[in-house]
Design an enzyme around this catalytic site. Structure first.
Site, PDB file in Angstrom:
ATOM      1  N   ARG A  15     -37.627  41.936   0.452  1.00 39.54           N
ATOM      2  CA  ARG A  15     -37.618  41.074   1.640  1.00 39.54           C
ATOM      3  C   ARG A  15     -36.574  41.512   2.681  1.00 39.54           C
ATOM      4  NH1 ARG A  15     -37.934  34.828   1.151  1.00 39.54           N
ATOM      5  NH2 ARG A  15     -38.349  35.292   3.330  1.00 39.54           N
ATOM      6  N   ARG A  53     -30.852  34.433  -5.845  1.00 46.06           N
ATOM      7  CA  ARG A  53     -30.941  35.233  -4.610  1.00 46.06           C
ATOM      8  C   ARG A  53     -29.593  35.405  -3.896  1.00 46.06           C
ATOM      9  NH1 ARG A  53     -36.333  35.163  -2.542  1.00 46.06           N
ATOM     10  NH2 ARG A  53     -37.664  35.546  -4.365  1.00 46.06           N
ATOM     11  N   ASP A 103     -43.745  37.879   2.637  1.00 51.60           N
ATOM     12  CA  ASP A 103     -42.951  36.642   2.691  1.00 51.60           C
ATOM     13  C   ASP A 103     -42.270  36.415   4.043  1.00 51.60           C
ATOM     14  OD1 ASP A 103     -43.070  35.245   0.091  1.00 51.60           O
ATOM     15  OD2 ASP A 103     -42.308  37.128  -0.721  1.00 51.60           O
ATOM     16  N   CYS A 127     -38.255  26.275   5.036  1.00 59.19           N
ATOM     17  CA  CYS A 127     -38.352  27.750   5.032  1.00 59.19           C
ATOM     18  C   CYS A 127     -39.065  28.339   6.240  1.00 59.19           C
ATOM     19  CB  CYS A 127     -39.139  28.237   3.820  1.00 59.19           C
ATOM     20  SG  CYS A 127     -38.886  27.351   2.323  1.00 59.19           S
ATOM     21  N   LEU A 176     -43.843  36.542  -3.035  1.00 57.46           N
ATOM     22  CA  LEU A 176     -43.165  36.429  -4.340  1.00 57.46           C
ATOM     23  C   LEU A 176     -43.323  35.035  -4.936  1.00 57.46           C
ATOM     24  CD1 LEU A 176     -39.787  38.169  -3.395  1.00 57.46           C
ATOM     25  CD2 LEU A 176     -41.667  39.140  -4.750  1.00 57.46           C
ATOM     26  N   HIS A 228     -34.111  28.265  -4.404  1.00 57.56           N
ATOM     27  CA  HIS A 228     -33.011  28.157  -3.447  1.00 57.56           C
ATOM     28  C   HIS A 228     -32.375  26.772  -3.484  1.00 57.56           C
ATOM     29  CE1 HIS A 228     -35.246  31.347  -0.888  1.00 57.56           C
ATOM     30  NE2 HIS A 228     -34.180  31.922  -1.410  1.00 57.56           N
TER      31      HIS A 228
HETATM   32  C1  LIG Z   1     -35.955  26.872   0.774  1.00 55.75           C
HETATM   33  N1  LIG Z   1     -36.879  27.951   0.414  1.00 55.75           N
HETATM   34  C2  LIG Z   1     -37.625  27.704  -0.729  1.00 55.75           C
HETATM   35  C3  LIG Z   1     -36.934  29.084   1.220  1.00 55.75           C
HETATM   36  N2  LIG Z   1     -36.157  29.160   2.174  1.00 55.75           N
HETATM   37  N3  LIG Z   1     -37.707  30.138   1.016  1.00 55.75           N
HETATM   38  C4  LIG Z   1     -38.886  30.264   0.232  1.00 55.75           C
HETATM   39  C5  LIG Z   1     -39.267  31.695   0.004  1.00 55.75           C
HETATM   40  C6  LIG Z   1     -40.480  31.872  -0.840  1.00 55.75           C
HETATM   41  C7  LIG Z   1     -40.838  33.304  -1.103  1.00 55.75           C
HETATM   42  N4  LIG Z   1     -42.113  33.386  -1.763  1.00 55.75           N
HETATM   43  C8  LIG Z   1     -39.795  34.015  -1.950  1.00 55.75           C
HETATM   44  O1  LIG Z   1     -39.916  33.989  -3.164  1.00 55.75           O
HETATM   45  O2  LIG Z   1     -38.891  34.605  -1.404  1.00 55.75           O
END
Ligand SMILES: CN(C)C(=N)NCCC[C@H](N)C(=O)O
Length: 253
Positions: free
Chosen positions: A87, A133, A62, A247, A19, A163
């Site tokens: 997810r 999210r 992901d 992450c 994503l 996030h």
């Molecule tokens: C702190 N961050 C940024 C994270 N813990 N996760 C990143 C997830 C990225 C994934 N493409 C998505 O959009 O879910």
């Protein structure tokens, strides 16, 4: 229970389909990503963390961003329920892994949604991003569960980024660093502003040791000047998918 363990999950062949919400999509080189991931895992090992692999999930693009699937607090694992419905199946493998560590397991239930990337633990305080999210319902549930572990939850509104930990993390002394533009800082004690956005996510590897992205050379320099030991990893293929250094692992101290 096994201490000082890092959970990681290898990137799958469909990583490039991951994503992207706030960034422009660019191609991801899956082979390079696998090499970057291996170097990231090696850096954890070199810092003394025992690495445990969450079973791979090749069908879930992901899944490598394992941080989003669980919040571990002491001997408790709170399985997340991602705000991105595609997810949610990622927690199946994570549950096996945390049970294997002997952790007690609970979970975020509907209508709550929470990604672990929104949860920043600093001592007894747990900052939780109210983001695209993670919603209020999940924050209340997490606060109730973690109160039993002596933790206080502080919601922090996040805007324009994925996030909380995309834009704010903490150094080993507990001080917060990040980029204030995407945060409601009113509930925060104070925030040290990093010179580049990619410098906001750091992983605390030890009491004077942090892990940071190669995309944040000026932040790395400042942290070194502060006397910290700084390990730099290139995670460019994961940054293309809005991932950061936090992450790619779940540290169970
Ligand atoms: C702190 N961050 C940024 C994270 N813990 N996760 C990143 C997830 C990225 C994934 N493409 C998505 O959009 O879910």
């Amino acid at each position: 229970m096994t201490l000082r363990t890092a959970l990681v999950r290898a990137p799958g062949s469909r990583l490039a389909e991951g994503l992207v919400t706030h960034a422009d999509r660019r191609p991801v080189d899956v082979g390079l990503a696998a090499r970057q991931h291996a170097a990231y895992v090696a850096a954890l090992r070199a810092a003394g963390w025992r690495v445990r692999a969450v079973p791979a999930a090749d069908d879930l693009p992901d899944a490598v961003f394992v941080e989003d699937t669980v919040v571990v607090c002491d001997d408790l694992a709170v399985l997340a329920r991602s705000g991105a419905p595609g997810r949610r199946a990622e927690t199946v493998g994570t549950e096996k892994a945390v049970r294997g560590l002997g952790l007690e397991v609970t979970r975020i239930e509907p209508p709550g949604t929470l990604d672990g990337g929104d949860v920043l633990q600093v001592g007894d305080t747990v900052y939780v991003g109210l983001s695209g999210r993670t919603n209020e319902d999940a924050i209340c549930r997490l606060a109730a569960v973690l109160a039993g572990r002596g933790r206080r939850v502080v919601p922090v509104r996040v805007s324009g980024r994925l996030h909380l930990k995309t834009v704010m993390t903490a150094l080993p002394d507990g001080s917060l660093i990040g980029v204030p533009e995407h945060l409601d800082t009113s509930a925060l004690p104070c925030l040290r502003v990093v010179p580049e956005p990619a410098g906001a996510p750091v992983v605390v590897l030890g009491e004077d040791h942090v892990l940071i992205s190669a995309s944040a050379p000026r932040t790395a320099e400042r942290l070194r000047a502060d006397g910290l030991r700084v390990t730099v990893v290139d995670i460019g293929e994961f940054e293309a998918l809005e991932g950061g250094v936090t992450c790619l692992s779940v540290l169970v101290p």
